[in-house]
Scaffold this motif. Sequence first.
Motif, mmCIF file in Angstrom:
data_model
loop_
_atom_site.group_PDB
_atom_site.id
_atom_site.type_symbol
_atom_site.label_atom_id
_atom_site.label_comp_id
_atom_site.label_asym_id
_atom_site.label_seq_id
_atom_site.Cartn_x
_atom_site.Cartn_y
_atom_site.Cartn_z
ATOM 1 N N ALA A 118 0.831 -1.206 0.000
ATOM 2 C CA ALA A 118 0.000 0.000 0.000
ATOM 3 C C ALA A 118 0.864 1.255 0.000
ATOM 4 O O ALA A 118 0.526 2.259 -0.637
ATOM 5 N N CYS A 119 1.989 1.188 0.695
ATOM 6 C CA CYS A 119 2.906 2.330 0.736
ATOM 7 C C CYS A 119 3.523 2.573 -0.637
ATOM 8 O O CYS A 119 3.601 3.717 -1.102
ATOM 9 N N LEU A 120 3.936 1.506 -1.302
ATOM 10 C CA LEU A 120 4.496 1.642 -2.647
ATOM 11 C C LEU A 120 3.458 2.227 -3.606
ATOM 12 O O LEU A 120 3.780 3.071 -4.451
ATOM 13 N N HIS A 121 2.227 1.781 -3.472
ATOM 14 C CA HIS A 121 1.151 2.292 -4.307
ATOM 15 C C HIS A 121 0.953 3.781 -4.054
ATOM 16 O O HIS A 121 0.785 4.573 -5.014
ATOM 17 N N ASN A 212 8.436 9.510 2.552
ATOM 18 C CA ASN A 212 8.191 8.186 1.988
ATOM 19 C C ASN A 212 9.452 7.356 1.858
ATOM 20 O O ASN A 212 9.394 6.127 1.936
ATOM 21 N N ARG A 213 10.589 7.998 1.682
ATOM 22 C CA ARG A 213 11.831 7.217 1.681
ATOM 23 C C ARG A 213 12.049 6.606 3.061
ATOM 24 O O ARG A 213 12.442 5.442 3.182
ATOM 25 N N ARG A 214 11.774 7.372 4.099
ATOM 26 C CA ARG A 214 11.912 6.850 5.465
ATOM 27 C C ARG A 214 10.918 5.709 5.702
ATOM 28 O O ARG A 214 11.247 4.715 6.347
ATOM 29 N N ALA A 215 9.701 5.866 5.192
ATOM 30 C CA ALA A 215 8.675 4.837 5.381
ATOM 31 C C ALA A 215 9.083 3.535 4.706
ATOM 32 O O ALA A 215 8.954 2.447 5.294
ATOM 33 N N ILE A 216 9.580 3.624 3.478
ATOM 34 C CA ILE A 216 10.011 2.422 2.759
ATOM 35 C C ILE A 216 11.210 1.785 3.447
ATOM 36 O O ILE A 216 11.300 0.550 3.565
ATOM 37 N N ALA A 217 12.146 2.607 3.899
ATOM 38 C CA ALA A 217 13.316 2.074 4.606
ATOM 39 C C ALA A 217 12.887 1.312 5.858
ATOM 40 O O ALA A 217 13.461 0.262 6.196
ATOM 41 N N LYS A 218 11.868 1.817 6.520
ATOM 42 C CA LYS A 218 11.359 1.156 7.722
ATOM 43 C C LYS A 218 10.783 -0.207 7.376
ATOM 44 O O LYS A 218 11.038 -1.207 8.070
ATOM 45 N N TRP A 219 9.992 -0.277 6.302
ATOM 46 C CA TRP A 219 9.416 -1.554 5.891
ATOM 47 C C TRP A 219 10.490 -2.553 5.472
ATOM 48 O O TRP A 219 10.423 -3.735 5.809
ATOM 49 N N GLU A 220 11.484 -2.070 4.745
ATOM 50 C CA GLU A 220 12.544 -2.957 4.283
ATOM 51 C C GLU A 220 13.378 -3.482 5.448
ATOM 52 O O GLU A 220 13.806 -4.638 5.460
ATOM 53 N N LYS A 221 13.584 -2.635 6.428
ATOM 54 C CA LYS A 221 14.321 -3.062 7.618
ATOM 55 C C LYS A 221 13.525 -4.110 8.385
ATOM 56 O O LYS A 221 14.065 -5.101 8.871
#
Length: 233
Positions: A118-121, A212-221
């Motif tokens: 959902a975040c990527l979308h 959003n870069r921080r949000a994606i980094a959080k998910w990837e971590k």
Amino acid sequence: MPQRMLDADVEFDLLLSAVTLAALLPHAPGAPVEETPTAAPAVETSGEEVEVEVVGVVVPSGRLSDSPLWPAVLGVTNLHKKEFEEEFKNVVEYNVLDDHKVLSVPESCPRSNFSEEACLHRIAHGLLIYTVLLKHVEKEYPGSLIGSLAKYYSGLLINLCKEKMRKPVQVAALTGSQEAQLLRGLDQTTAFQRKMVAHSILRQLHHFLLDNRRAIAKWEKRRKGSVGSFQIL
């Protein structure tokens, strides 16, 4: 946002970075990518997330948050504040943009209760909206390097986000009528107000990208931690 005179070597290096990045990064099948702008703004970095020059395009980790596209586009949008201050020196302060926020800009990924998909979308669809809003910037500032490069890098980032999604077809470009309605909402009475809106778009885009870069980094971590725990068990 007048175009500044650039040192020839700096301009060539930055353009080469843009062309190299566009050539080597993968794109989503069938996704259009705009032509690389023929010039790039000089870069003066002051923070860890605002470098424009792309040292390399290979991302060994495979993580979206590690893509060189992020520092590239953030470096471009970070130049906006200095351009604003040069244009409106002794007229208005930068924080006047708080009074000219564009309400139609997309929201960033929330900190919780949101899946990675959902975040990527939201990022991809949000950047599609911003590429339309940037047309207002281009209208108010024809030939703006910041506007054209922000639009160009955003297009590449949209494609990269779609490659990471399970259902990229759900990210659809705005229709002609939707674009027209969005741009009509930016119409203002005076030239000064229209310029303030253009600057506000760039400012809000910068924060959208950072969040959003921080949000994606959080998910990837989090995903990496889950995989590690599974392997240990």
